[in-house]
Design a protein around this motif. Structure first.
Motif, mmCIF file in Angstrom:
data_model
loop_
_atom_site.group_PDB
_atom_site.id
_atom_site.type_symbol
_atom_site.label_atom_id
_atom_site.label_comp_id
_atom_site.label_asym_id
_atom_site.label_seq_id
_atom_site.Cartn_x
_atom_site.Cartn_y
_atom_site.Cartn_z
ATOM 1 N N LEU A 116 9.467 31.296 35.887
ATOM 2 C CA LEU A 116 9.444 32.591 35.608
ATOM 3 C C LEU A 116 10.437 33.897 35.820
ATOM 4 C CD1 LEU A 116 7.825 35.069 38.939
ATOM 5 C CD2 LEU A 116 8.612 32.455 38.593
ATOM 6 N N GLY A 117 11.263 34.618 35.356
ATOM 7 C CA GLY A 117 12.725 35.623 35.263
ATOM 8 C C GLY A 117 12.154 35.626 36.663
ATOM 9 N N LYS A 118 13.782 35.729 37.435
ATOM 10 C CA LYS A 118 14.140 36.131 38.423
ATOM 11 C C LYS A 118 14.111 37.606 39.363
ATOM 12 C CE LYS A 118 19.087 37.448 38.010
ATOM 13 N NZ LYS A 118 20.758 38.206 38.432
ATOM 14 N N GLN A 119 13.899 38.605 38.034
ATOM 15 C CA GLN A 119 13.964 40.078 38.162
ATOM 16 C C GLN A 119 13.328 40.313 37.276
ATOM 17 O OE1 GLN A 119 17.519 40.770 39.775
ATOM 18 N NE2 GLN A 119 17.449 42.762 38.815
ATOM 19 N N ALA A 120 12.486 41.138 37.051
ATOM 20 C CA ALA A 120 12.149 42.497 35.910
ATOM 21 C C ALA A 120 12.966 43.720 35.601
ATOM 22 C CB ALA A 120 10.803 42.636 36.119
ATOM 23 N N ILE A 121 13.816 43.832 34.430
ATOM 24 C CA ILE A 121 14.672 44.530 34.502
ATOM 25 C C ILE A 121 14.104 46.248 34.702
ATOM 26 C CG2 ILE A 121 16.099 43.661 33.179
ATOM 27 C CD1 ILE A 121 14.861 44.959 30.538
ATOM 28 N N ASP A 122 12.567 46.500 34.719
ATOM 29 C CA ASP A 122 12.392 47.893 35.209
ATOM 30 C C ASP A 122 12.392 48.367 36.284
ATOM 31 O OD1 ASP A 122 10.049 46.153 35.623
ATOM 32 O OD2 ASP A 122 8.252 47.093 34.299
ATOM 33 N N ASP A 123 11.586 47.385 37.316
ATOM 34 C CA ASP A 123 11.899 47.812 38.779
ATOM 35 C C ASP A 123 12.885 46.901 40.131
ATOM 36 O OD1 ASP A 123 10.610 44.977 39.365
ATOM 37 O OD2 ASP A 123 8.964 45.901 39.139
ATOM 38 N N ASP A 124 13.288 45.862 39.177
ATOM 39 C CA ASP A 124 14.318 44.973 40.300
ATOM 40 C C ASP A 124 14.157 44.864 40.985
ATOM 41 O OD1 ASP A 124 16.368 45.072 37.652
ATOM 42 O OD2 ASP A 124 17.413 47.436 38.246
ATOM 43 N N SER A 125 12.956 44.480 41.028
ATOM 44 C CA SER A 125 12.789 43.953 42.693
ATOM 45 C C SER A 125 13.002 42.690 42.842
ATOM 46 C CB SER A 125 10.991 44.152 42.625
ATOM 47 O OG SER A 125 10.538 45.826 42.518
ATOM 48 N N ASN A 126 13.032 41.433 42.306
ATOM 49 C CA ASN A 126 13.520 40.307 42.598
ATOM 50 C C ASN A 126 12.481 39.866 43.802
ATOM 51 O OD1 ASN A 126 14.911 38.062 42.997
ATOM 52 N ND2 ASN A 126 15.966 38.943 44.172
ATOM 53 N N GLN A 127 10.795 39.449 43.379
ATOM 54 C CA GLN A 127 10.452 39.413 44.800
ATOM 55 C C GLN A 127 9.189 38.169 44.310
ATOM 56 O OE1 GLN A 127 8.625 43.320 45.684
ATOM 57 N NE2 GLN A 127 10.497 43.604 47.409
ATOM 58 N N THR A 128 9.281 38.854 43.427
ATOM 59 C CA THR A 128 7.764 37.363 42.936
ATOM 60 C C THR A 128 7.399 36.426 42.707
ATOM 61 O OG1 THR A 128 7.066 39.849 41.101
ATOM 62 C CG2 THR A 128 6.092 37.367 40.732
ATOM 63 N N GLY A 129 8.972 35.873 42.712
ATOM 64 C CA GLY A 129 8.450 34.463 42.514
ATOM 65 C C GLY A 129 8.984 33.723 43.526
ATOM 66 N N GLN A 130 9.807 34.545 44.256
ATOM 67 C CA GLN A 130 9.092 33.904 46.200
ATOM 68 C C GLN A 130 8.131 34.700 46.845
ATOM 69 O OE1 GLN A 130 11.376 36.446 44.793
ATOM 70 N NE2 GLN A 130 13.567 35.894 44.935
ATOM 71 N N MET A 131 7.739 35.238 46.538
ATOM 72 C CA MET A 131 6.208 35.469 47.593
ATOM 73 C C MET A 131 5.325 34.403 46.410
ATOM 74 S SD MET A 131 5.817 39.951 46.793
ATOM 75 C CE MET A 131 6.591 40.763 48.056
ATOM 76 N N LEU A 132 5.454 34.219 44.964
ATOM 77 C CA LEU A 132 4.555 33.221 44.586
ATOM 78 C C LEU A 132 4.252 31.901 45.438
ATOM 79 C CD1 LEU A 132 2.386 32.460 42.538
ATOM 80 C CD2 LEU A 132 4.024 32.129 40.899
ATOM 81 N N ALA A 133 5.704 31.253 45.430
ATOM 82 C CA ALA A 133 6.064 30.430 46.247
ATOM 83 C C ALA A 133 5.699 29.836 47.959
ATOM 84 C CB ALA A 133 7.571 29.721 46.554
ATOM 85 N N ALA A 134 5.795 31.282 48.110
ATOM 86 C CA ALA A 134 5.391 31.294 49.842
ATOM 87 C C ALA A 134 3.443 31.388 50.143
ATOM 88 C CB ALA A 134 5.673 32.807 49.912
ATOM 89 N N LEU A 135 3.560 31.732 48.809
ATOM 90 C CA LEU A 135 1.673 31.935 48.516
ATOM 91 C C LEU A 135 1.042 30.748 48.590
ATOM 92 C CD1 LEU A 135 0.708 34.996 46.624
ATOM 93 C CD2 LEU A 135 0.147 34.416 49.561
ATOM 94 N N LEU A 136 1.522 30.408 47.369
ATOM 95 C CA LEU A 136 1.199 28.672 47.058
ATOM 96 C C LEU A 136 1.728 27.378 48.273
ATOM 97 C CD1 LEU A 136 1.631 28.823 43.066
ATOM 98 C CD2 LEU A 136 -0.482 29.170 44.147
ATOM 99 N N GLY A 137 3.117 27.581 48.755
ATOM 100 C CA GLY A 137 2.812 26.667 49.760
ATOM 101 C C GLY A 137 4.129 25.599 48.574
ATOM 102 N N TRP A 138 5.086 26.015 48.268
ATOM 103 C CA TRP A 138 5.519 25.026 46.803
ATOM 104 C C TRP A 138 7.507 25.707 47.184
ATOM 105 C CZ3 TRP A 138 2.905 25.177 40.814
ATOM 106 C CH2 TRP A 138 1.634 25.345 41.596
ATOM 107 N N ALA A 139 7.977 24.518 46.862
ATOM 108 C CA ALA A 139 8.892 24.595 46.809
ATOM 109 C C ALA A 139 10.057 25.390 46.398
ATOM 110 C CB ALA A 139 10.067 22.947 46.672
ATOM 111 N N GLN A 140 10.421 26.071 46.178
ATOM 112 C CA GLN A 140 11.528 27.409 45.230
ATOM 113 C C GLN A 140 12.560 27.300 44.742
ATOM 114 O OE1 GLN A 140 11.885 31.601 46.697
ATOM 115 N NE2 GLN A 140 10.775 30.300 48.591
ATOM 116 N N GLY A 141 13.402 27.533 43.461
ATOM 117 C CA GLY A 141 14.218 27.064 43.308
ATOM 118 C C GLY A 141 15.138 28.642 42.307
#
Length: 249
Positions: A116-141
């Motif tokens: 997935l994209g590192k962030q969305a250009i509307d809110d620029d949160s840059n959070q979803t990928g990292q939160m998803l990795a934490a919820l699933l317990g998966w490795a992230q890059g």
């Protein structure tokens, strides 16, 4: 290997945002919407992995209004995705709720890789990928500028302040894309016509049992301050004096 690619419908990057008169947010009425540019990069990378034989199926998922099916899911399928999932809601969904919904989708689809994209250009949160990795317990890059599949592992080259860093992740894993990862292909008219025959599953937030109640409240949205007009000076000495007066020199 199945690849899951979440995408978001945002205000087209060529459109100048307008703030609502009451300051409650950005006016999205009668303006062009399109896929988040970082998500286009994610789709392109997934398609390239499939072309190399590293991926067997690409599933694209979006959370948003009904129009997202034609604004983003159709484009994604025209670029090469095999099928789509639309989680329909008219409410704005914050990154944590998005991550929770995507975690449910991942549990159902069992992908080997989520891009997935590192962030969305509307809110620029840059959070979803990292939160998803934490919820699933998966490795992230995150902030990937290069992705390579090696058996049951994925090597992700990341852009960091000091240069480049390569991490070795065991799949299933999550990768968020940076601008320099690739150049997305255009969705051609013939491919758009073919994409209309590819399936789209329509879901609701209630189907996944996720609470998407907002945790944040936007108090006010204002446009950036207008740039002040510059002045001309007649000599270098005058320029130096002006800069001294501004506390620059």
């Amino acid at each position: 290997m199945k690849v899951l690619v979440p995408v978001k419908r945002v205000l087209d990057y060529n459109v100048k945002p307008r703030v609502k008169a009451d300051g409650t947010g950005v006016d999205l009425a009668n303006v062009k919407m399109s896929m988040n540019p970082f998500d286009e990069i994610a789709i392109e990378e997934a398609v390239r992995l499939k072309e190399k034989g590293a991926a067997t199926e690409i599933v694209v998922v979006t959370i948003g209004v009904a129009k997202a099916e034609t604004d983003v899911l159709l484009t994604a399928r025209a670029m090469g995705a095999d099928r789509g999932i639309l989680i329909q809601t008219d409410d704005e969904v914050e990154p944590l709720a998005v991550a929770k919904l995507l975690a449910k989708v991942a549990e159902e689809e069992q992908p080997g890789l989520i891009i997935l994209g590192k962030q969305a250009i509307d809110d620029d949160s840059n959070q979803t990928g990292q939160m998803l990795a934490a919820l699933l317990g998966w490795a992230q890059g995150t902030f990937a500028s290069k992705v390579e599949i090696a058996g049951d592992r994925v090597h992700v080259t990341r852009e960091i302040d000091g240069g480049l860093e390569t991490v070795d992740l065991k799949m299933p894993a999550i990768v968020t894309t940076d601008l320099r990862l690739n150049e997305p292909r255009y969705a051609t008219l013939p491919n758009i016509m073919k994409a209309k025959t590819k399936p789209v599953a329509k879901k609701t937030v209630a189907d996944y049992g996720v609470d998407v109640t907002p945790r944040l409240k936007t108090l006010k949205v204002v446009e950036p301050a207008k740039r002040q007009a510059g002045i001309k000076v007649g000599s270098v000495d005058e320029l130096v004096e002006k800069l001294k007066g501004m506390g620059v020199a």
